[in-house]
Scaffold this motif. Structure first.
Motif, PDB file in Angstrom:
ATOM      1  N   LEU A 222       1.117  -1.601  -0.071  1.00  0.00           N
ATOM      2  CA  LEU A 222      -0.059  -0.279   0.179  1.00  0.00           C
ATOM      3  C   LEU A 222       1.070   1.289  -0.187  1.00  0.00           C
ATOM      4  O   LEU A 222       1.391   1.392   1.244  1.00  0.00           O
ATOM      5  N   LEU A 223       0.499   2.339  -1.340  1.00  0.00           N
ATOM      6  CA  LEU A 223       1.628   3.368  -0.854  1.00  0.00           C
ATOM      7  C   LEU A 223       0.946   4.466  -0.363  1.00  0.00           C
ATOM      8  O   LEU A 223      -0.385   3.874   0.280  1.00  0.00           O
ATOM      9  N   PRO A 224       1.235   5.274   0.370  1.00  0.00           N
ATOM     10  CA  PRO A 224       1.200   6.039   1.003  1.00  0.00           C
ATOM     11  C   PRO A 224      -0.001   6.972   0.605  1.00  0.00           C
ATOM     12  O   PRO A 224      -0.177   7.091  -0.518  1.00  0.00           O
ATOM     13  N   PRO A 225      -1.194   7.028   1.810  1.00  0.00           N
ATOM     14  CA  PRO A 225      -2.556   7.929   1.255  1.00  0.00           C
ATOM     15  C   PRO A 225      -2.200   9.544   1.082  1.00  0.00           C
ATOM     16  O   PRO A 225      -1.174  10.121   0.608  1.00  0.00           O
ATOM     17  N   TYR A 226      -2.886  10.188  -0.048  1.00  0.00           N
ATOM     18  CA  TYR A 226      -2.568  11.327  -0.836  1.00  0.00           C
ATOM     19  C   TYR A 226      -4.146  12.395  -0.640  1.00  0.00           C
ATOM     20  O   TYR A 226      -4.919  11.602  -1.289  1.00  0.00           O
ATOM     21  N   VAL A 227      -4.015  13.091   0.059  1.00  0.00           N
ATOM     22  CA  VAL A 227      -5.403  13.444   1.202  1.00  0.00           C
ATOM     23  C   VAL A 227      -5.627  15.295   0.159  1.00  0.00           C
ATOM     24  O   VAL A 227      -4.643  15.365  -0.229  1.00  0.00           O
TER      25      VAL A 227
ATOM     26  N   GLU B   8       0.259  17.716   9.680  1.00  0.00           N
ATOM     27  CA  GLU B   8       1.276  16.273  10.949  1.00  0.00           C
ATOM     28  C   GLU B   8       0.572  15.553  11.481  1.00  0.00           C
ATOM     29  O   GLU B   8      -0.704  14.838  11.699  1.00  0.00           O
ATOM     30  N   ARG B   9       1.728  14.610  12.276  1.00  0.00           N
ATOM     31  CA  ARG B   9       1.375  13.382  12.441  1.00  0.00           C
ATOM     32  C   ARG B   9       0.457  12.534  11.545  1.00  0.00           C
ATOM     33  O   ARG B   9      -0.524  11.685  12.318  1.00  0.00           O
ATOM     34  N   GLY B  10       0.406  12.619   9.967  1.00  0.00           N
ATOM     35  CA  GLY B  10      -0.008  12.269   8.793  1.00  0.00           C
ATOM     36  C   GLY B  10       1.038  10.165   9.351  1.00  0.00           C
ATOM     37  O   GLY B  10       1.786   9.889   9.745  1.00  0.00           O
ATOM     38  N   ILE B  11       0.353   9.430   8.663  1.00  0.00           N
ATOM     39  CA  ILE B  11       0.873   7.975   8.346  1.00  0.00           C
ATOM     40  C   ILE B  11       2.414   8.273   7.393  1.00  0.00           C
ATOM     41  O   ILE B  11       2.082   8.425   6.927  1.00  0.00           O
TER      42      ILE B  11
ATOM     43  N   CYS C 256       9.001   5.483  -0.096  1.00  0.00           N
ATOM     44  CA  CYS C 256       8.124   6.054   0.523  1.00  0.00           C
ATOM     45  C   CYS C 256       8.425   6.656   2.029  1.00  0.00           C
ATOM     46  O   CYS C 256       6.892   6.431   2.902  1.00  0.00           O
ATOM     47  N   SER C 257       9.411   6.647   1.784  1.00  0.00           N
ATOM     48  CA  SER C 257       9.712   7.072   3.309  1.00  0.00           C
ATOM     49  C   SER C 257       9.010   8.121   3.641  1.00  0.00           C
ATOM     50  O   SER C 257       9.174   8.781   4.627  1.00  0.00           O
ATOM     51  N   ARG C 258       8.676   9.444   3.225  1.00  0.00           N
ATOM     52  CA  ARG C 258       8.238  10.909   3.546  1.00  0.00           C
ATOM     53  C   ARG C 258       6.833  10.650   4.161  1.00  0.00           C
ATOM     54  O   ARG C 258       6.001  11.490   4.621  1.00  0.00           O
ATOM     55  N   GLY C 259       5.801   9.463   4.034  1.00  0.00           N
ATOM     56  CA  GLY C 259       4.639   9.359   4.592  1.00  0.00           C
ATOM     57  C   GLY C 259       3.865  10.400   3.425  1.00  0.00           C
ATOM     58  O   GLY C 259       3.898  10.648   2.061  1.00  0.00           O
ATOM     59  N   SER C 260       2.788  10.123   3.784  1.00  0.00           N
ATOM     60  CA  SER C 260       2.327  10.443   3.557  1.00  0.00           C
ATOM     61  C   SER C 260       1.469  12.165   2.989  1.00  0.00           C
ATOM     62  O   SER C 260       1.845  13.366   3.142  1.00  0.00           O
ATOM     63  N   ARG C 261       0.803  12.161   1.976  1.00  0.00           N
ATOM     64  CA  ARG C 261       1.307  13.453   1.168  1.00  0.00           C
ATOM     65  C   ARG C 261      -0.150  14.218   1.256  1.00  0.00           C
ATOM     66  O   ARG C 261      -1.340  13.734   0.722  1.00  0.00           O
ATOM     67  N   PHE C 262       0.076  15.374   0.922  1.00  0.00           N
ATOM     68  CA  PHE C 262      -1.902  16.533   1.011  1.00  0.00           C
ATOM     69  C   PHE C 262      -1.184  17.186  -0.079  1.00  0.00           C
ATOM     70  O   PHE C 262      -0.474  18.123  -0.404  1.00  0.00           O
ATOM     71  N   ASN C 263      -2.694  17.642  -0.574  1.00  0.00           N
ATOM     72  CA  ASN C 263      -2.793  18.280  -0.813  1.00  0.00           C
ATOM     73  C   ASN C 263      -4.378  19.474  -1.008  1.00  0.00           C
ATOM     74  O   ASN C 263      -5.111  19.101  -0.054  1.00  0.00           O
ATOM     75  N   ARG C 264      -4.564  20.210  -1.953  1.00  0.00           N
ATOM     76  CA  ARG C 264      -5.660  21.414  -1.793  1.00  0.00           C
ATOM     77  C   ARG C 264      -6.354  21.192  -3.334  1.00  0.00           C
ATOM     78  O   ARG C 264      -5.642  22.255  -4.190  1.00  0.00           O
ATOM     79  N   THR C 265      -7.692  21.852  -3.386  1.00  0.00           N
ATOM     80  CA  THR C 265      -8.460  22.045  -4.437  1.00  0.00           C
ATOM     81  C   THR C 265      -9.850  23.148  -3.674  1.00  0.00           C
ATOM     82  O   THR C 265     -10.078  23.102  -3.141  1.00  0.00           O
TER      83      THR C 265
END
Length: 643
Positions: free
Chosen positions: A222-227, A240-243, A254-263
């Protein structure tokens, strides 16, 4: 009928043996290996039971005898199962109505049934007697477009997929899809006093949701989720405190963990998908050797030119699923999202218990809750302890089983085809019993819909602002300009008046060359095409002043004319719009047209209104109308006089 039998205290044990044990004892008696008395002692079956079974006496089942035989009950339940295979499962009420229909067809009247309709106890008893083969399940609704996916399109998809995934290891086969996590933890059964009519639970919630992109491989990685947040900007506390790491990929890619974006909408778009592909998927794919396969739906935001170019340069095959087939072909939809959302609702409910005043989940808390829900999902133990389910990680186990259930890895198209009813004649011949033809035709119509029936397009009603309309009301004009276009004016000059003025004024399109033409069905919108002029000007026609008739030496089929008709007694004269269908010497066969709701510019054809007129009955030739939504629209009012 007793709903639930309760054995009296001290009563003898009744039928404390299985059917297999009884058959084995009878076999021993028949072969002469045991006497009836010895078999009764050895198998603990009453002597009288073995004696009666051996002699063929008292073969009926104890208690009240069922209305239907065993074969009839099986046939009815198989017919119900066929309905479920086609996507229209029956409820217990439908099963009872189906049994009533069967009884009526056989001409049987069962006195114990009211109006020949079995009761609910009968339906439950039938399901209980055949519980090994049939049972009730909670149904999930799907749209008709999903149900219309046929075996041909699925076979074509697997034919193409087989060429792409051949000799590809499971670690190189990926499936991606986006979903959303709602702020509502859902309903749950709780304890209340008996008689409470409206059970309620105090817990704040909203309709907001957050989109996440999930991607996994056929080997359970499983790849880290993309929020994706709904916002114009991103803030540091929202990530902060993401998986990071287990149960997702623990490799350096994938060591940097989950990624976050916005629309602005909160949904994924083409730039966001491109960013996920470059920042989340490509680093993991580049670490793998050989060709990679990426499977997803055909959403327009996913088909980005930059993404396709990078797929080609990085040796990645981009495969789209069959439209409306993700519920059976997409691994994440089949076996991953449901347990993930179950864990999310559990985590969300626990969080809301300690944050009673929170109206919605703040974005600062979302990464932590998402991490907890995935960790909670990963702790679920398998239902059985078979060798295939010996994997301790539920995330990995669900991904592997999802790719298997969709036939991607190991490759097996039958895993999907068995979920689609076979519409071939050979399969229909296998449907047994007298219900075969009627049931199969009904189910084909329900699942795939009727063919050959035109769909009626909606038409905008001409109603003034703020006004309402009833079912039987006729829509009227809302403005003065619309009233001018829609009103049938008695004083308007008839088309025949143009004929008296000569050929130079007979062209009705002369006044419309410089003015925009409006659609009489929708006056505020212009017509898409300019009103066509007369194909033939009436230059060879002779005007008759007394009855305004016009004679033409060259009538043609397909032309529209204004024709004169006389009543049977000859006292009244009518003028109708007609189209010439056939010409034979002096006789002309015409099809009549009727004005649409007293509008003298819009007409509809009357299919059975065919008449024979003479050449002298033609008053004038009309311009070729425009066909719009089944109606024929002329450039201006036609001087008709209809019944």
């Amino acid at each position: 009928m007793v709903r639930k039998y309760k054995k009296l205290a001290g009563a003898r044990e009744y039928k404390n043996y299985t059917q297999e044990t009884l058959e084995e004892a009878l076999e021993k008696i028949t072969d002469g290996e045991m006497s009836i008395n010895a078999a009764a002692i050895n198998y603990k079956i009453p002597f009288g039971t073995l004696y009666n079974k051996y002699k063929g006496m008292h073969g009926s089942t104890p208690g009240g005898q069922p209305v239907f035989s065993h074969s009839e009950e099986v046939a009815i339940l198989r017919a119900a199962a066929t309905c479920a295979d086609w996507g229209f499962p029956l409820t217990t009420f439908d099963l009872r109505m189906f049994a009533k229909s069967y009884l009526d067809q056989q001409g049987r009247n069962v006195t114990r049934f009211s109006n020949n309709i079995p009761g609910i106890d009968w339906a439950l008893s039938v399901l209980k007697r055949h519980k090994n083969g049939f049972g009730q399940r909670l149904a999930t609704n799907i749209k008709r477009a999903r149900a219309a996916v046929d075996r041909n399109s699925i076979n074509t998809y697997f034919d193409n997929l087989q060429r792409e995934v051949v000799d590809i290891p499971p670690s190189n086969i990926f499936n991606y899809d986006e979903s959303n996590l709602s702020d509502d933890p859902g309903k749950k059964k709780c304890i209340y006093r008996r008689g409470v009519k409206y059970p309620e639970k105090i817990m704040n919630h909203s309709k907001s949701c957050t989109t996440i992109m999930i991607c996994g491989s056929a080997d359970g990685t499983l790849l880290p989720p993309y929020v994706i947040y709904k916002s114009l900007h991103l803030y540091d506390t929202w990530k902060e405190r993401g998986i990071v790491g287990y149960p997702c990929c623990t490799k350096p890619c994938c060591s940097r963990g989950s990624r976050f974006n916005r629309t602005t909408s909160g949904w994924i778009d083409a730039p966001t998908f491109r960013d996920w592909f470059i920042t989340s998927f490509l680093p993991h794919a580049d670490r793998l050797d050989g060709r990679k396969v990426l499977i997803g739906d055909n959403l327009s935001s996913h088909l980005d030119s930059d993404v396709l170019e990078k797929c080609q340069s990085h040796n990645i095959s981009f495969i789209c699923l069959v439209p409306n087939s993700t519920h059976i072909c997409q691994p994440l939809d089949v076996g991953f999202f449901r347990p993930m959302k179950t864990a999310w609702r559990k985590t969300l409910e626990e969080w809301k218990k300690f944050n009673l005043k929170a109206g919605t989940v703040p974005k600062e808390a979302f990464p932590r809750l998402l991490k907890q829900s995935i960790m909670e999902m990963d702790k679920v133990q398998p239902a059985t302890a078979s060798d295939e389910e010996a994997i301790t990680s539920a995330v990995k186990r669900n991904l592997i089983s999802s790719f298997k259930a969709t036939g991607i890895f190991p490759f097996n198209r039958d895993s999907v085809l068995r979920k689609i009813p076979d519409n071939s004649p050979e399969a229909q011949n296998r449907v047994e019993g007298r219900v075969r033809d009627s049931l199969t035709d009904f189910l084909k119509e329900q699942r795939f819909g009727k063919t050959g029936e035109p769909t009626r397009k909606k038409k905008r009603l001409q109603i003034g602002p703020g006004k309402s309309i009833a079912t039987l009301d006729e829509p009227g004009p809302s403005t003065a300009s619309e009233a001018h276009l829609l009103t049938c004016s008695v004083d308007a000059s008839p088309i025949s008046d143009f004929a008296e003025a000569g050929p130079s004024t007979m062209n009705p399109t002369e006044d419309f060359d410089n003015d925009p033409i409006q659609d009489p069905l929708c006056p505020q919108l212009p017509l898409k095409d300019k009103t066509p002029e007369y194909e033939d000007e009436i230059t060879d026609c002779e005007s008759v002043a007394d009855d305004r008739r016009i004679e033409s030496p060259c009538p043609e089929t397909g032309k529209f004319v204004l024709a004169k008709f006389t009543s049977k007694k000859g006292k009244r004269h009518y003028q109708y719009v007609c189209m010439i269908e056939d010409i034979s010497e002096e006789k002309i066969v015409v099809l009549g047209f009727k004005s649409h709701k007293r509008n003298k510019t819009v007409f509809r054809a009357v299919n059975d209104d065919v008449s024979i007129i003479e050449k002298s009955d033609i008053i004038t030739y009309l311009p070729q109308p425009i066909l719009r939504e089944g109606f024929y629209v002329f450039p201006q009012d036609v001087n008709v006089k209809e019944l």
